[in-house]
Scaffold this active site. Structure first.
Site, PDB file in Angstrom:
ATOM      1  N   SER A 160       0.863  -1.184   0.000  1.00 46.24           N
ATOM      2  CA  SER A 160       0.000   0.000   0.000  1.00 46.24           C
ATOM      3  C   SER A 160       0.887   1.218   0.000  1.00 46.24           C
ATOM      4  O   SER A 160       2.043   1.172   0.464  1.00 46.24           O
ATOM      5  CB  SER A 160      -0.885   0.000   1.253  1.00 46.24           C
ATOM      6  OG  SER A 160      -1.484   1.270   1.455  1.00 46.24           O
ATOM      7  N   TYR A 175      -1.932  -0.810  10.368  1.00 51.62           N
ATOM      8  CA  TYR A 175      -1.826  -1.004   8.920  1.00 51.62           C
ATOM      9  C   TYR A 175      -0.538  -0.393   8.378  1.00 51.62           C
ATOM     10  O   TYR A 175       0.231  -1.047   7.664  1.00 51.62           O
ATOM     11  CB  TYR A 175      -3.041  -0.383   8.241  1.00 51.62           C
ATOM     12  CG  TYR A 175      -3.178  -0.737   6.777  1.00 51.62           C
ATOM     13  CD1 TYR A 175      -3.696  -1.969   6.399  1.00 51.62           C
ATOM     14  CD2 TYR A 175      -2.801   0.152   5.781  1.00 51.62           C
ATOM     15  CE1 TYR A 175      -3.833  -2.309   5.059  1.00 51.62           C
ATOM     16  CE2 TYR A 175      -2.939  -0.168   4.438  1.00 51.62           C
ATOM     17  CZ  TYR A 175      -3.451  -1.404   4.092  1.00 51.62           C
ATOM     18  OH  TYR A 175      -3.586  -1.730   2.763  1.00 51.62           O
TER      19      TYR A 175
END
Length: 271
Positions: A160, A175
């Site tokens: 990501s 995350y």
């Protein structure tokens, strides 16, 4: 020194196969998710035998069946990427059934969104066990088969843009930490596997229209703010990620390893 050091290249044959995966077995954990599904189709269309795995084995088998109905070679298996034993057993099964695990495309990832002051140990550990620990042991299990076979290989981890950037006004501690850790893991795996002609790279998208981000995309204020920040003026479609994945999975990237390609519409190119 010879008069000519530029190698002779059969351009027609060598360049025409640069982006092909014919004869390769591509293992895609998370391959029935929003991005994973598009990647599985891309690999199948490029000629690979596609093995889709996920926590829901029936869902993986159903998707593989739909690819098989279209004339592609595909199979589906169950895997729990928070369990090292499950990872090893699944990849051993792939190697036994299909004779090789040429390409790993790790499309597994979870998020438990919690603000910093509210992060629980349980939620953080859940994200860590899949996003970072899972990436570590997926890479290890696949590499063991590839090193033993001696035919090289490809590892591609879908991370990501949060592997390099934090995010304002969201609870992304777990995350961001795990995706950032996985980006460094890619570099280290690349160094250790380079002597075996195994390349390891990552693709890091920004927000992509999948069910995983429905809750933030339904927030008009957040969505419009995001669109203003993306120079290309739109949020990614899953198909936008496929080309980058196929590059790293195919011979086109044979001299590229340890890299993290940001597929982000230009976000990280500006302040």
């Amino acid at each position: 020194m010879p008069d000519r050091i530029t190698p002779e290249i059969d351009f027609r044959s060598e360049l025409s196969s640069l982006n092909r995966l014919d004869g390769k077995v591509a293992f895609i954990p998370g391959g029935y998710g929003g991005i994973g599904e598009a990647v599985a189709w891309g690999c199948a269309l490029a000629g690979a035998t596609v093995v889709i795995a996920g926590r829901d084995g029936d869902k993986a088998k159903k998707f593989a069946g739909s690819l098989a109905d279209e004339g592609f070679s595909a199979g589906g298996l169950a895997i729990d990427c928070s369990s090292v034993a499950s990872i090893r057993a699944c990849i051993d099964d792939v190697a036994e059934r299909y004779g090789a695990v040429d390409v790993l495309i790790n499309s597994v990832g979870i998020q438990n969104e919690q603000r910093l002051l509210d992060v629980t140990e349980e939620a953080f550990d859940d994200v860590y066990s899949v996003n970072l620990k899972g990436a570590m042991f997926l890479g290890q299990a696949v590499a063991r088969h590839q090193v033993a076979a001696g035919n090289g290989g490809k590892h591609v981890h879908i991370l990501s843009v949060r592997s390099t950037l934090g995010i304002r006004d969201r609870g992304y501690s777990a995350y961001c930490a795990t995706k950032g850790g996985a980006a460094q893991l890619v570099k280290q795996h690349a160094m250790e596997l380079a002597p075996h002609n195994i390349t390891v790279n990552a693709v890091s998208p920004t927000f992509v229209y999948t069910e995983m981000i429905r809750h933030v995309m339904e927030n008009d204020e957040f969505r419009h703010g995001l669109l203003r920040r993306i120079p290309l003026g739109r949020i990614a479609n899953p198909k936008d990620i496929v080309g980058a994945i196929l590059f790293f999975a195919s011979p086109a990237s044979d001299f590229v390893t340890g890299q993290n390609l940001l597929v982000d519409g230009g976000i990280t190119a500006s302040q």
